[in-house]
Design an enzyme around this catalytic site. Structure first.
Site, short mmCIF file in Angstrom:
data_model
loop_
_atom_site.label_atom_id
_atom_site.label_comp_id
_atom_site.label_asym_id
_atom_site.label_seq_id
_atom_site.Cartn_x
_atom_site.Cartn_y
_atom_site.Cartn_z
N HIS A 88 0.62 -1.10 -0.39
CA HIS A 88 0.37 -0.05 0.15
C HIS A 88 0.98 1.20 -0.05
O HIS A 88 0.21 2.63 -0.26
CB HIS A 88 -0.94 -0.13 1.38
N HIS A 125 8.34 -2.18 2.30
CA HIS A 125 7.89 -1.06 1.82
C HIS A 125 8.99 -0.17 1.79
O HIS A 125 8.98 0.34 0.81
CB HIS A 125 7.38 -0.30 3.03
N LYS A 162 9.42 0.76 15.57
CA LYS A 162 8.03 1.24 16.02
C LYS A 162 8.20 1.96 17.91
O LYS A 162 9.42 2.19 17.93
CB LYS A 162 7.42 -0.25 16.98
#
Ligand SMILES: NC(=O)c1ccc[n+]([C@@H]2O[C@H](COP(=O)([O-])OP(=O)(O)OC[C@H]3O[C@@H](n4cnc5c(N)ncnc54)[C@H](OP(=O)(O)O)[C@@H]3O)[C@@H](O)[C@H]2O)c1
Length: 482
Positions: A178, A240, A331
């Site tokens: 995405h 990604h 993260k």
């Protein structure tokens, strides 16, 4: 200023896994937005499929709830909702079973685009592909959409590719990343290949280094068990960040067409040097302030999985000879920020006095938040203090430059699903690209495993481990602030 909406052709889209998290959070709300915008024609049909036994009305109710939960009120059009829900139907099928498939076939029409979204665990991809052929549901021109993770190493990625290839041609397979559907990522191509300004400078002669950052504020809580088997390298870098690197480093394709673009991306991956252990920093967050530790979030007593990675890599070709690309993702960092930053070299010779200072141009392409492009340009500091140089931003926030409607541009999933219906694979990964990315990633992970490498700690809510800063300092460079 936002471009005109061109409706796609009528279609039947079957969503396997229509009761699951991804379908509820992204796919179905995304389709609803395209419908309200007039891009999804009234003849289009969406068929939900999963094992749960329920009728059309119950499914429609579930979709209504999902839209109301996952789309903010300002992105919802109550008038469109009823009409959208009328386009839905539901078939209960088990990928491993016999029931339901004849019903699904009976639902499909001949004269519209046919697409199947596999929003299910990858272990089911092969079975679904086989069932679609066994029951003669998929036509020769059907499209299938598959989600990450696309394998966990080269071997499993090859197996998955082979499983799909047994029933579908590569031209029918849409592997979603995405990140490629994000407006700014496509803008990277527009900036590079739609301007004469940047491309002549886009090489080792003028670029000092490139930084690609994808920083997340969230921890792994909620998907800790899954994440602990994966880690930042598999979850983010192999897909990604690799895609962002490819679009930044690739040669200009001859045309903006699927294979022309994907051929160039593949060449970048194949030109990547192996990475020395000293050029990689793996981190794992420790509890800090209100934030729990990685181990608590992952519900693990011990773990060697990295929630942060920083690395220096080289693209071994003429264009990028000895120009480092620094990649970083993690993260539980200080803020959510994704950007690609091109640091140009200083001028080869300064005509000004040494105390005027020496500055270099920096082009940053912000993916999130506040999508936009910022170019730092050197000017004279205003005032009577003689010739002193400062740099100022030529900052273009898309929202400021193009008007508030830009906030309404389709999100990545909306755009990519419409591309599937249009039959445009430019923003989808080809099988050989995925395999090449794993072929580069596998030896790095294997080396950690062989050495029993442990991630270094960093505080939750920080910019990552100190060692990542040292990786840059060693080269007399600094990371951009997160
Ligand atoms: N969630 C995300 O944000 C996200 C992001 C990126 C990628 N992905 C990928 O997207 C895919 C779906 O993820 P998810 O989070 O939506 O998973 P999920 O919430 O576990 O949903 C799985 C779906 O598959 C259906 N299903 C399970 N077994 C089935 C079977 N034997 N036959 C037919 N349907 C079956 C389930 O419905 P029933 O129980 O009713 O059968 C459910 O609708 C996965 O490949 C995941 O890695 C997800």
């Amino acid at each position: 200023m936002v471009s005109r909406v061109i409706p796609v052709d009528p279609f039947d889209l079957v969503i396997f896994g229509a009761t699951g998290d991804l379908a509820r959070r992204k796919i179905l709300p995304g389709l609803y937005r395209r419908f309200c915008d007039g891009q999804m024609p009234p003849e289009a049909r969406i068929i939900g499929a999963a094992r749960t036994e329920q009728d059309n009305a119950a499914f429609a109710e579930q979709v209504r709830e999902a839209i109301e939960t996952f789309l903010p009120a300002k992105k919802r059009d109550p008038k469109g909702l009823k009409a959208f829900l009328e386009r839905l139907s539901y078939v209960a099928v088990d990928a491993h079973g016999e029931a339901g498939w004849e019903d699904l076939r009976a639902t499909m029409r001949d004269n519209v685009v046919q697409a199947f979204y596999f929003s299910v665990a990858p272990a089911l991809f092969g079975v679904l592909a086989e069932r679609l052929h066994h029951f003669e549901i998929a036509r020769k021109d059907a499209r299938i959409v598959v989600e990450k993770p696309f394998g966990r190493d080269l071997g499993t990625a090859r197996e998955l590719n082979a499983t799909l290839a047994a029933h579908f041609d590569e031209a029918q397979i849409y592997r979603i990343d995405h990140y490629l559907g994000k407006e700014t990522v496509q803008n990277l191509m527009a900036v590079r290949f739609g301007n004469t300004l940047f491309e002549p400078l886009w090489n080792a002669q003028y670029v000092d280094h490139v930084q690609i950052t994808v920083a997340e504020e969230v921890g792994v809580g909620g998907r800790g068990a899954y994440y602990d088997k994966s880690g930042a390298m598999r979850d983010m870098v192999q897909n990604h960040l690799m895609q962002l690197l490819c679009l930044t480093a690739m040669e200009p394709p001859a045309r903006f067409e699927p294979d022309a673009v994907r051929d160039e991306k593949l060449k970048v991956i194949r030109a990547l040097d192996p990475v020395a252990p000293v050029d990689i920093v793996r981190g794992q967050y420790r509890a800090s302030g209100d934030h729990a530790s990685y181990l608590e979030d992952a519900e693990a007593e011990v773990s060697r999985t990295e929630s942060f990675i920083a690395m220096k890599i080289h693209v071994s070709n003429w264009r990028w000879n000895r120009t480092p690309f620094y990649l970083r993702t993690g993260k539980r960092l200080r803020s959510r920020k994704s950007e690609i930053v091109i640091h140009f070299k200083e001028t080869p010779h300064s005509i000004f006095d040494a105390d005027a200072g020496n500055r270099a141009n920096v082009l940053s392409i912000r993916l999130q938040p506040d999508e936009g492009i910022d170019l730092r340009v050197t000017i004279k500091e205003p005032g009577p203090g003689g010739m002193r140089l400062i740099d100022v931003p030529l900052d273009m926030s898309f929202a400021d430059a193009l008007g508030p409607e830009v906030a309404d541009v389709p999100d990545a999933y909306e755009r990519l699903i419409m591309d599937v219906i249009r039959g445009n694979q430019t923003l989808f990964m080809r099988g050989d690209e995925v395999e090449a990315a794993w072929a580069w990633t596998d030896p790095i992970i294997a080396a950690w495993e062989a050495r029993g490498d442990r991630p270094v700690p960093y505080h939750a809510g920080s910019s990552g481990p100190e060692e990542a800063a040292i990786l840059m300092h060693r080269d007399n460079r600094r990371w951009r602030e997160i």
